[in-house]
Structures are given as C-alpha cells and as structure tokens.
Scaffold this motif. Structure first.
Motif, PDB file in Angstrom:
ATOM      1  N   PRO A 266      30.626  56.811  47.514  1.00 35.10           N
ATOM      2  CA  PRO A 266      30.344  55.697  48.395  1.00 35.10           C
ATOM      3  C   PRO A 266      30.970  55.660  49.785  1.00 35.10           C
ATOM      4  N   PHE A 267      30.476  56.345  50.780  1.00 35.26           N
ATOM      5  CA  PHE A 267      31.144  56.401  52.126  1.00 35.26           C
ATOM      6  C   PHE A 267      30.545  55.205  52.725  1.00 35.26           C
ATOM      7  N   ASP A 268      31.309  55.046  53.968  1.00 40.49           N
ATOM      8  CA  ASP A 268      30.979  54.046  54.824  1.00 40.49           C
ATOM      9  C   ASP A 268      29.435  54.485  55.543  1.00 40.49           C
ATOM     10  N   ASN A 269      28.820  53.353  56.254  1.00 37.53           N
ATOM     11  CA  ASN A 269      27.545  53.684  56.901  1.00 37.53           C
ATOM     12  C   ASN A 269      26.531  54.052  56.184  1.00 37.53           C
ATOM     13  N   GLN A 270      26.207  53.380  55.005  1.00 38.19           N
ATOM     14  CA  GLN A 270      25.091  53.808  54.286  1.00 38.19           C
ATOM     15  C   GLN A 270      23.641  53.518  55.149  1.00 38.19           C
ATOM     16  N   VAL A 271      22.755  54.420  55.211  1.00 36.79           N
ATOM     17  CA  VAL A 271      21.548  53.997  55.862  1.00 36.79           C
ATOM     18  C   VAL A 271      20.299  53.979  55.069  1.00 36.79           C
ATOM     19  N   SER A 272      19.387  53.648  55.432  1.00 36.29           N
ATOM     20  CA  SER A 272      17.938  53.808  54.536  1.00 36.29           C
ATOM     21  C   SER A 272      17.452  55.107  54.564  1.00 36.29           C
ATOM     22  N   THR A 273      17.141  55.056  53.140  1.00 34.43           N
ATOM     23  CA  THR A 273      16.720  56.535  52.510  1.00 34.43           C
ATOM     24  C   THR A 273      15.010  56.643  52.708  1.00 34.43           C
ATOM     25  N   SER A 274      14.650  57.872  53.054  1.00 33.00           N
ATOM     26  CA  SER A 274      13.265  58.290  53.098  1.00 33.00           C
ATOM     27  C   SER A 274      12.872  59.154  52.086  1.00 33.00           C
ATOM     28  N   LEU A 275      11.343  59.097  52.012  1.00 32.00           N
ATOM     29  CA  LEU A 275      11.090  60.060  50.768  1.00 32.00           C
ATOM     30  C   LEU A 275      11.498  61.429  51.020  1.00 32.00           C
ATOM     31  N   ASP A 276      11.569  62.042  52.261  1.00 29.21           N
ATOM     32  CA  ASP A 276      12.162  63.201  52.698  1.00 29.21           C
ATOM     33  C   ASP A 276      13.696  63.462  51.923  1.00 29.21           C
ATOM     34  N   ASP A 277      14.477  62.436  52.197  1.00 33.12           N
ATOM     35  CA  ASP A 277      15.649  62.325  51.677  1.00 33.12           C
ATOM     36  C   ASP A 277      15.694  62.534  50.161  1.00 33.12           C
ATOM     37  N   VAL A 278      14.843  61.940  49.354  1.00 28.85           N
ATOM     38  CA  VAL A 278      14.670  61.823  47.865  1.00 28.85           C
ATOM     39  C   VAL A 278      14.318  63.384  47.559  1.00 28.85           C
ATOM     40  N   TYR A 279      13.421  64.046  48.218  1.00 28.63           N
ATOM     41  CA  TYR A 279      12.778  65.372  47.987  1.00 28.63           C
ATOM     42  C   TYR A 279      14.079  66.361  48.158  1.00 28.63           C
ATOM     43  N   LEU A 280      14.900  66.202  49.279  1.00 32.02           N
ATOM     44  CA  LEU A 280      16.117  66.989  49.247  1.00 32.02           C
ATOM     45  C   LEU A 280      17.019  66.625  48.193  1.00 32.02           C
TER      46      LEU A 280
END
Length: 284
Positions: A266-280
């Motif tokens: 759990p780092f600071d500054n979590q951002v929205s996840t994209s489907l590209d992120d899921v793929y990676l």
C-alpha cells in the motif's frame, strides 16, 4: 422463459510436436462478450480454431447446450460464426458474390440469402461498394468482409480472432459499436491485442498464458484487484519497499521522473487502474 445458451469446455489439450499449445483448458460460458487476452503463442488462435471445429483437440470435450460438439459437428456449425485471423478471400469475386458463396456453404438458401447479405453489408458499412472486387480492397475493408461472413447465419456463438487488425481508429470504433449491437443473446469470444477494442464492450476478461486460462473475471473484479500507484520517488527507493513491483511506465516532468507502477504494497497516491494495467499485472 427462453433457454440460456451455454458453451462448456472440459479439459481441452492440444500439442504441435513437442509444443503444448493448450493445456487442460476448461470453462463454462453464457451469452456475453468475452475478451480473450494473451501474448502471441499463448494459445488463443488454437483455442478458437478448435471451438470453430477447424482443428481437433488431442483430448477434452466441447458442449453446446449439453450436446457434445464432436458428435453434432454440423449442427454446431449452423449456429457458429467464425472470423479467422488470416484473410482467406477469393480475389476474383466481388464482395457480394463472396458472401453469396459463403451463404451457400452455410446452407442459407438463395432467396433468404439476399436479405441477409444486404443486412450484414449495411451493418459493416460495405453495402455501397458491394460490387467491388475483393482484390481491390484495403486491409481494413477485407476485415469488414470477414466480419460480415461471420454474421451471415445470425450465430449464437461468434468467434473473432484479431478482428480489428488493419482497421483505423474510426473503423475500430465502428466495430465496437457493431459488436455491442449484435451481441445480445450471443456468446462472443474476441481474441485481441488491442485492449481498447474490448475495454468498453467486454462483459468478462479471459486471460491466457502458455496454453492455460489463468482467469475468467469481470472487468470490475480485475480492476479492483490490481493496485496502481504513481510516485516521484527514485525507482531504487520504490524497489526497496517492494521488490516485486511492476513498472508500467515512467514520464519525465521538468526535472523529475514520475513512475507509474503496480504493487501489492500500500503506497501513497493510488490512482485509477486501466485494463492495460491489468494486462501487465497478469502477463507483464
């Protein structure tokens, strides 16, 4: 109440020499759009070819509404639409003639075929050029012809292998709109490398690697489980905290570098996840 169609795969395996292309694949699908994602060589095309009855598996079974496809192959083909990855067209035919030829192969009588062909040509925006020779078409137009032939029999199961290859961004948008329109009550499996093609239309995501299905999950579930962060901290410092983190990208902003990364920590500054992120996350 109408019966809900089901496509069930049990323990499919396929080898090419010593290469295990499919490794004990099983799943159970109901109507919806399923994005099949994976690297080249993951087994996507082999899986679609077996589902399309183009090739046979070495072991395992496929059921449609509890009927074994191997025992009712012709019946299954009558409710199947398949768009292969390779463009296999007859260059000397016009678009319309090619579709009449395919309609006859699908046992659609000539009288019925006229209305069906006119309808699908309009769906894929080829009606105005229906008399053009296939040899004169661009790659994108050929893709639309292949999509059209897959829709001729109003299939209950629609298999699309890299359907947007060669399409420009406007054509890809039109394709997404088309699939969204015609997918009701159909089981659609769409194999692609273009994440944006499925991001807005796929009900569920099938992730494949090394001949195996790793997961079949809703986009919402996958997006929730993949945690993405951004930080201006030095990359070495981030790795000290989580050596298993996956870097998505780095962008230089003035004199600093912003790192976008995936982590279970759990780092600071979590951002929205994209489907590209899921793929990676799954395959990177």
């Amino acid at each position: 109440m109408d019966k809900v169609n089901r496509l069930k795969v049990q323990n499919l395996s396929k080898k090419y020499g010593n290469v295990l292309a499919l490794n004990n694949v099983s799943f159970d699908l109901e109507p919806g759009i399923y994005a099949l994602l994976g690297h080249n060589g993951a087994g996507k095309t082999t899986l679609l070819n077996i589902l399309a009855t183009v090739i046979e598996s070495d072991s395992g079974s496929i059921f449609f509404n509890d009927e074994v496809i191997e025992e009712s192959r012709q019946s299954f083909r009558s409710i199947l639409g398949y768009m292969p990855q390779q463009q296999q067209l007859l260059p000397y035919l016009s678009i319309e003639s090619f579709l009449y030829y395919l309609a006859s192969m699908k046992d659609i009588n000539h009288k019925q075929a006229k209305g069906v062909i006119e309808s699908v040509l309009k769906e894929v925006h080829l009606y105005e050029i229906r008399n053009r020779s296939l040899s004169t078409l661009s790659g994108g137009m050929k893709q639309r012809v292949l999509i059209a032939q897959a829709l001729l029999n109003n299939p209950k199961v629609l298999l699309l292998d890299e359907p947007t290859a060669g399409l420009d961004p406007v054509e890809r948008r039109s394709f997404r709109e088309l699939i969204a329109r015609i997918s009701e009550h159909k089981i659609v499996i769409l194999a692609t490398h273009v994440i944006s093609d499925v991001e807005w239309i796929a009900n569920e995501i099938m992730i494949m690697r090394n001949g195996q299905i790793l997961t079949i999950s809703t986009q919402a579930d996958l997006l929730e489980k993949t945690k993405v962060f951004e930080s201006f901290d030095n990359l070495d410092k981030l790795i000290e905290v989580d050596s298993n983190m996956k870097v998505v990208n780095q962008i230089r902003i003035r004199n600093s570098i912003k790192t976008r990364f995936i982590s279970r920590h759990p780092f600071d500054n979590q951002v929205s996840t994209s489907l590209d992120d899921v793929y990676l996350d799954w395959l990177g």
